[in-house]
Enzyme design. Structure first.
Site, PDB file in Angstrom:
ATOM      1  N   ARG A  67       0.657  -1.242   0.097  1.00 37.09           N
ATOM      2  CA  ARG A  67      -0.046   0.103   0.117  1.00 37.09           C
ATOM      3  C   ARG A  67       0.895   1.286   0.106  1.00 37.09           C
ATOM      4  O   ARG A  67       0.569   2.315  -0.381  1.00 37.09           O
ATOM      5  CB  ARG A  67      -0.867   0.141   1.081  1.00 37.09           C
ATOM      6  CG  ARG A  67      -1.927  -1.185   1.033  1.00 37.09           C
ATOM      7  CD  ARG A  67      -3.176  -0.734   2.072  1.00 37.09           C
ATOM      8  NE  ARG A  67      -2.846  -0.805   3.521  1.00 37.09           N
ATOM      9  CZ  ARG A  67      -2.666  -1.693   4.140  1.00 37.09           C
ATOM     10  NH1 ARG A  67      -3.346  -3.021   4.089  1.00 37.09           N
ATOM     11  NH2 ARG A  67      -2.754  -1.695   5.432  1.00 37.09           N
ATOM     12  N   TYR A  71       0.136   4.649  -1.928  1.00 36.81           N
ATOM     13  CA  TYR A  71       0.035   5.974  -1.472  1.00 36.81           C
ATOM     14  C   TYR A  71       0.905   6.964  -2.107  1.00 36.81           C
ATOM     15  O   TYR A  71       0.359   8.163  -2.189  1.00 36.81           O
ATOM     16  CB  TYR A  71       0.222   5.913  -0.080  1.00 36.81           C
ATOM     17  CG  TYR A  71      -0.797   5.058   0.717  1.00 36.81           C
ATOM     18  CD1 TYR A  71      -2.018   4.643   0.293  1.00 36.81           C
ATOM     19  CD2 TYR A  71      -0.377   4.593   1.785  1.00 36.81           C
ATOM     20  CE1 TYR A  71      -2.824   3.818   1.071  1.00 36.81           C
ATOM     21  CE2 TYR A  71      -1.223   3.673   2.809  1.00 36.81           C
ATOM     22  CZ  TYR A  71      -2.691   3.182   2.107  1.00 36.81           C
ATOM     23  OH  TYR A  71      -3.277   2.419   2.884  1.00 36.81           O
ATOM     24  N   TYR A  93     -13.825   8.970   0.153  1.00 36.81           N
ATOM     25  CA  TYR A  93     -14.780   8.799   0.866  1.00 36.81           C
ATOM     26  C   TYR A  93     -15.064   8.889   2.484  1.00 36.81           C
ATOM     27  O   TYR A  93     -13.802   8.648   2.886  1.00 36.81           O
ATOM     28  CB  TYR A  93     -15.430   7.298   0.598  1.00 36.81           C
ATOM     29  CG  TYR A  93     -14.616   6.238   0.744  1.00 36.81           C
ATOM     30  CD1 TYR A  93     -13.542   5.930   0.096  1.00 36.81           C
ATOM     31  CD2 TYR A  93     -14.760   5.554   2.091  1.00 36.81           C
ATOM     32  CE1 TYR A  93     -12.953   4.685   0.242  1.00 36.81           C
ATOM     33  CE2 TYR A  93     -14.184   4.368   2.487  1.00 36.81           C
ATOM     34  CZ  TYR A  93     -13.126   3.962   1.628  1.00 36.81           C
ATOM     35  OH  TYR A  93     -12.268   2.930   1.749  1.00 36.81           O
ATOM     36  N   HIS A  95     -14.555  10.735   6.097  1.00 40.69           N
ATOM     37  CA  HIS A  95     -13.578  11.894   6.275  1.00 40.69           C
ATOM     38  C   HIS A  95     -12.262  11.886   5.766  1.00 40.69           C
ATOM     39  O   HIS A  95     -11.789  10.640   5.872  1.00 40.69           O
ATOM     40  CB  HIS A  95     -13.650  12.181   7.902  1.00 40.69           C
ATOM     41  CG  HIS A  95     -13.044  13.172   8.480  1.00 40.69           C
ATOM     42  ND1 HIS A  95     -11.737  13.496   8.086  1.00 40.69           N
ATOM     43  CD2 HIS A  95     -13.639  14.145   9.117  1.00 40.69           C
ATOM     44  CE1 HIS A  95     -11.437  14.805   8.654  1.00 40.69           C
ATOM     45  NE2 HIS A  95     -12.632  15.163   9.278  1.00 40.69           N
ATOM     46  N   ALA A 125     -17.296   7.321   8.920  1.00 38.83           N
ATOM     47  CA  ALA A 125     -17.979   6.012   9.279  1.00 38.83           C
ATOM     48  C   ALA A 125     -18.280   5.872  10.676  1.00 38.83           C
ATOM     49  O   ALA A 125     -19.146   5.400  11.311  1.00 38.83           O
ATOM     50  CB  ALA A 125     -16.986   4.875   8.926  1.00 38.83           C
ATOM     51  N   GLN A 167     -11.111  -1.663  10.247  1.00 35.28           N
ATOM     52  CA  GLN A 167     -10.460  -2.418   8.940  1.00 35.28           C
ATOM     53  C   GLN A 167      -9.950  -3.883   9.338  1.00 35.28           C
ATOM     54  O   GLN A 167      -9.218  -4.383   9.230  1.00 35.28           O
ATOM     55  CB  GLN A 167      -9.309  -1.550   8.596  1.00 35.28           C
ATOM     56  CG  GLN A 167      -9.745  -0.230   8.348  1.00 35.28           C
ATOM     57  CD  GLN A 167      -8.449   0.685   7.726  1.00 35.28           C
ATOM     58  OE1 GLN A 167      -8.768   1.337   6.711  1.00 35.28           O
ATOM     59  NE2 GLN A 167      -7.423   0.492   8.318  1.00 35.28           N
ATOM     60  N   THR A 235     -16.492  -2.817  10.398  1.00 34.44           N
ATOM     61  CA  THR A 235     -15.972  -2.290  11.712  1.00 34.44           C
ATOM     62  C   THR A 235     -16.294  -3.238  12.735  1.00 34.44           C
ATOM     63  O   THR A 235     -17.660  -3.631  12.906  1.00 34.44           O
ATOM     64  CB  THR A 235     -16.219  -0.856  11.900  1.00 34.44           C
ATOM     65  OG1 THR A 235     -15.836  -0.187  10.992  1.00 34.44           O
ATOM     66  CG2 THR A 235     -15.693  -0.407  13.453  1.00 34.44           C
TER      67      THR A 235
END
Lengths: 243, 69
Positions: A67, A71, A93, A95, A125, A167, A235
């Protein structure tokens, strides 16, 4: 210094389209370029209707790729048009500053290069979770961790507080994946069983990105978590132990 | 119309959303969605809707794109 620098504004779309704030919408409309990461295809379609030159950053994401590489590519994609003097809006998506590594990295780099950059707040979320489940973090206190961080760092756990683990579908996974990481779920459950009884009720939660669907709220005993059908954006909510 | 296009329209078309809430299956089918897609939408069940979206657009949903590390 540039004679006419561009700018970078990081915005959040919220979880559903209707969460978009008037402030963020104005920024999208004023932008020369809109770059975005949408969690669901219908939200990508909606963003592309809002801006004629909307471009997804998802192309930088590849299965099996670390990842960190994704990024870095996203950060450069956000900064390059700003370096060329354009007004850039980058939409994530939820915040844009919560569980979003490239947004913070892009802000830091833009400011270091003298490019005006800011982030606007949005509905996360976690905001949806408190509303959907009727939970007030002020009542018992709340511990909130990325699930991988929780396993790696093993912070002290207060079982009298509400615990949120984010996650959980990619626990311990650094690469991009297409399916939940079931072995990680087992490890996470074993860690929680050091503090909670197997029958302790937990909630697998996923905020709904659809205007016409409810959020997912599945109550299961903790011991059932490793075999549970956990969605990619799920979550884990661990309610306080009631003594 | 594709399922993702229909869902996108539902996000910002108040009248369509009102009609859908009254008769979800009928409105979805009238927009050209398949029986399975219409049934998933009518269920209001997040997992079912995502499953149908996945069938329509494999690989479009995200697992772990944005993470803290």
């Amino acid at each position: 210094l540039r004679a006419c620098p561009g700018s970078l504004t990081i915005i959040g779309t919220g979880i559903r389209a209707q969460h978009l704030t008037p402030e963020a919408l104005a920024e999208i409309r004023a932008a020369d370029a809109l770059l975005y990461v949408a969690a669901e295809p219908h939200l990508a379609t909606w963003l592309e209707k809002l801006h004629p030159r909307a471009e997804s950053l998802k192309r930088h994401y590849d299965v099996g790729l670390d990842r960190a590489a994704t990024y870095e590519a996203m950060v450069e994609a956000m900064l390059q048009p700003a370096r060329e003097g354009r007004r850039v809006a980058a939409a994530f998506y939820g915040h844009p500053g919560v569980y979003v590594t490239p947004s913070h990295a892009a802000l830091r780099r833009a400011r270091a290069e003298g490019i005006p950059a800011r982030m606007l707040p949005a509905v996360s979320a976690e905001d949806c979770l408190f509303a959907d489940l009727g939970l007030d973090p002020g009542r018992t206190g709340c511990q909130s961790y990325d699930a991988s961080h929780f396993l790696r760092r093993r912070p002290p756990l207060d079982t009298g507080a509400l615990v949120l683990l984010w996650q959980i579908s990619v626990v311990g996974e650094r690469r991009a994946v297409t399916a939940p990481h079931r072995e990680g779920l087992r490890t996470l459950t074993d860690k929680l069983l050091e503090h909670y009884a197997p029958e302790h009720g937990v909630i697998v939660y996923e905020a709904s990105p659809f205007a016409v669907a409810d959020s997912l709220v599945e109550q299961i005993p903790l011991s059932a978590l490793p075999e549970h059908d956990v969605g990619p954006l799920a979550t884990l909510v661990v309610p306080p132990v009631v003594s | 119309v594709s399922m993702k296009d229909f869902l996108s329209k539902l996000e910002d078309d108040d009248e369509l959303r009102r009609r859908f809430r009254e008769s979800p299956q009928e409105v979805a089918q009238a927009e050209g969605l398949s029986d399975d897609q219409a049934a998933a939408l009518a269920s209001g069940n997040l997992k079912q809707i995502k499953q149908e979206l996945q069938i329509e657009s494999p690989g479009d949903s995200i697992v772990g794109v944005i993470m803290v590390d």
